[in-house]
Design an enzyme around this catalytic site. Structure first.
Site, PDB file in Angstrom:
ATOM      1  CB  SER A 219      -0.953   0.020   1.200  1.00  0.00           C
ATOM      2  OG  SER A 219      -2.043  -0.851   0.960  1.00  0.00           O
TER       3      SER A 219
ATOM      4  CE  LYS B 213      -4.629   1.861  -0.469  1.00  0.00           C
ATOM      5  NZ  LYS B 213      -4.007   0.545  -0.301  1.00  0.00           N
TER       6      LYS B 213
ATOM      7  CB  SER C 212      -4.510   1.667   3.882  1.00  0.00           C
ATOM      8  OG  SER C 212      -3.659   1.168   2.863  1.00  0.00           O
TER       9      SER C 212
END
Length: 510
Positions: free
Chosen positions: A93, A96, A343
């Protein structure tokens, strides 16, 4: 043309050479770095030694681990520490940050998604919409049932009393590939891998688009099955709950689980919830989110006193149309908070497909990830080794190098929207969990990094990463990245040790 070469000139050459070498060294130590030879500032030697000690941890040096790291001065951009900086690794993640930065750079902090209600012609006599009513989404991952209630109320306030045709759910702003082909099929019921649609609903203000919440309330005795409900309430017409759960004895464990049969909206609830225990909630994905949103609008129209003669179908809005009502989402800047703090994968994928839709074609993962790559090129990030197949980092096929991630974090500090980006990052050791500390709320508590370190973490089985900013004890800001792909013991604790070291560091002889 050759100059004088007498004894006086020759005597000056060593002095002049020394001056030139010092000047070049000063430029090299403070200039932005590319991917060439590494030149370090000698004043960081002590810090570099301490970081090297941190990375001597067996969880990092194990043969089963590939660990890359970069530490840079956040102001001068000088490199402080590198380890496997150009090794492509699965980022999880932390990817991102790329998606968020590209969205701010290409869409703008004030961008909003529109969800529109159309008819093929103006409302007729007696408030009748002749034919179909169209609900067209553009990718809003924050649309709630109450927003559809507002749209229905807007129609009623215009005098609409009846729709003679169907409600058409129009998700054509994105393509029809709703589940990323690089995601494991084992994720399909899990809230973090919801189907991505241009028209979708979230069950609450965590904004997990494309999911519903199943609530199991224990029966009055062990002879009575738990009572099941679904949120949003209108989703009851879209999903079918199969109750295989039971009410267990008081004091026993709660073990409720939910799963959805592939390709259907049959949701099976299993496990147990004890007598007199609190109701338990579980998130689960739905199949065909656009159809669920259309059914929800039809239900809200009925509640507003608007009769709908037809059913709900999927389709596209005609070009000849009349806009009857519009809902605008929160701004992109506002969305970044739940997106990065929690997230949220659905936000990442909606943003990615929205970026792809700027080409004029329905948004897709191919066009969206191409837009992410183009953004990297535009801001001067080398793309060797870069591979993006989604926007969230959920796919194991994604690859980023620590250097690419560090360069991104360095460059966005100089963007007009950097304060928005920085404020949306999780903060180490800070409560409340969801809107300040986010996914880092429980990490580095009681250390110099708590309330200081702002970063995006990433986690998959065999993958852990952390990338962001932290200020040292003397106020010096660091950009840092640590990415690990491993098959043994997780190196995650080393991420925290690095963050705390940087937060406590005071540079001497500056």
């Amino acid at each position: 043309m050759r100059g004088p070469s007498g004894p006086r000139t020759q005597a000056r050459w060593p002095f002049l050479l020394a001056v030139v070498m010092l000047a070049v060294a000063a430029v090299l130590s403070s200039a932005p770095r590319g991917s060439g030879a590494t030149v370090y500032d000698a004043r960081d030697a002590a810090l570099r030694r301490e970081i090297t000690k941190v990375f001597a941890d067996s969880r990092v040096t194990a043969s089963t681990a590939k660990v890359g790291a970069v530490v840079r001065d956040g102001s001068t951009r000088s490199r402080i520490y590198l380890r496997g900086a150009d090794t492509p690794l699965a980022p999880a993640s932390t990817q991102k940050t790329f998606t968020a930065a590209a969205a701010l750079g290409r869409l703008g902090a004030g961008y909003r998604w529109a969800t529109d209600v159309y008819a093929a012609a103006p409302v007729g006599a007696g408030g009748v919409v002749s034919g179909r009513l169209y609900l067209r989404g553009s990718g809003d991952p924050t649309l709630l049932e109450r927003d559809l209630t507002s749209l229905a109320s807007a129609l009623r306030s215009q005098g609409v009393t009846r729709v003679t045709g169907d409600v058409v759910a129009d998700a054509s702003a994105f393509d029809d590939v709703r589940y990323n082909p690089y995601w494991s099929t084992s994720y399909a019921s899990s809230y973090y891998a919801a189907q991505v649609s241009a028209l979708t609903l979230s069950p609450n203000t965590d904004y997990d688009a494309g999911t519903v919440i199943v609530t199991a309330t224990p029966g009055a005795s062990t002879a009575v099955l738990p009572h099941l409900t679904v949120t949003p309430a209108s989703a009851a017409s879209h999903v079918r709950l199969v109750n295989r759960s039971r009410t267990s004895a008081a004091g026993s464990a709660t073990t409720i689980a939910v799963s959805r049969t592939a390709g259907t909206n049959t949701i099976t609830v299993s496990g147990q919830v004890p007598v007199r225990a609190a109701a338990t909630r579980k998130w689960v994905t739905v199949n065909d989110p656009a159809l669920m949103a259309g059914r929800a609008l039809r239900a809200r129209l009925g509640a507003a006193g608007i009769r709908v003669d037809g059913t709900v179908v999927r389709g596209t809005t005609p070009k000849a149309r009349t806009l009857l009502a519009r809902h605008s989402s929160m701004t992109l800047a506002q969305l970044l908070v739940p997106f990065l703090k929690l997230s949220n994968n659905s936000h990442a994928e909606a943003i990615t497909k929205t970026l792809g839709a700027r080409s004029g074609q329905p948004g897709s993962w191919a066009s969206g990830t191409a837009a992410l790559r183009a953004y990297a090129v535009a801001i001067g990030i080398p793309t060797t080794g870069l591979r993006l197949v989604d926007g969230s980092g959920l796919a194991r096929a994604n690859r980023l190098t620590p250097n690419q991630l560090a360069l991104l974090l360095d460059k966005v500090q100089r963007a007009t929207w950097w304060s928005t980006f920085r404020a949306a990052l999780p903060v180490a050791g800070v409560d409340p969990v969801r809107w300040q500390g986010g996914t880092l709320a429980s990490r580095m508590r009681g250390t110099a990094a708590a309330g200081n370190l702002r970063a995006k973490n990433g986690s998959l089985t065999g993958v852990t990463s952390l990338a962001g900013y932290v200020s040292g004890a003397d106020g010096r800001r660091y950009v840092f990245v640590m990415m690990s792909n491993y098959s043994g013991t997780s190196p995650r604790p080393v991420e925290d040790r690095l963050g705390v070291l940087l937060a406590r560091w005071r540079m001497t002889n500056r």
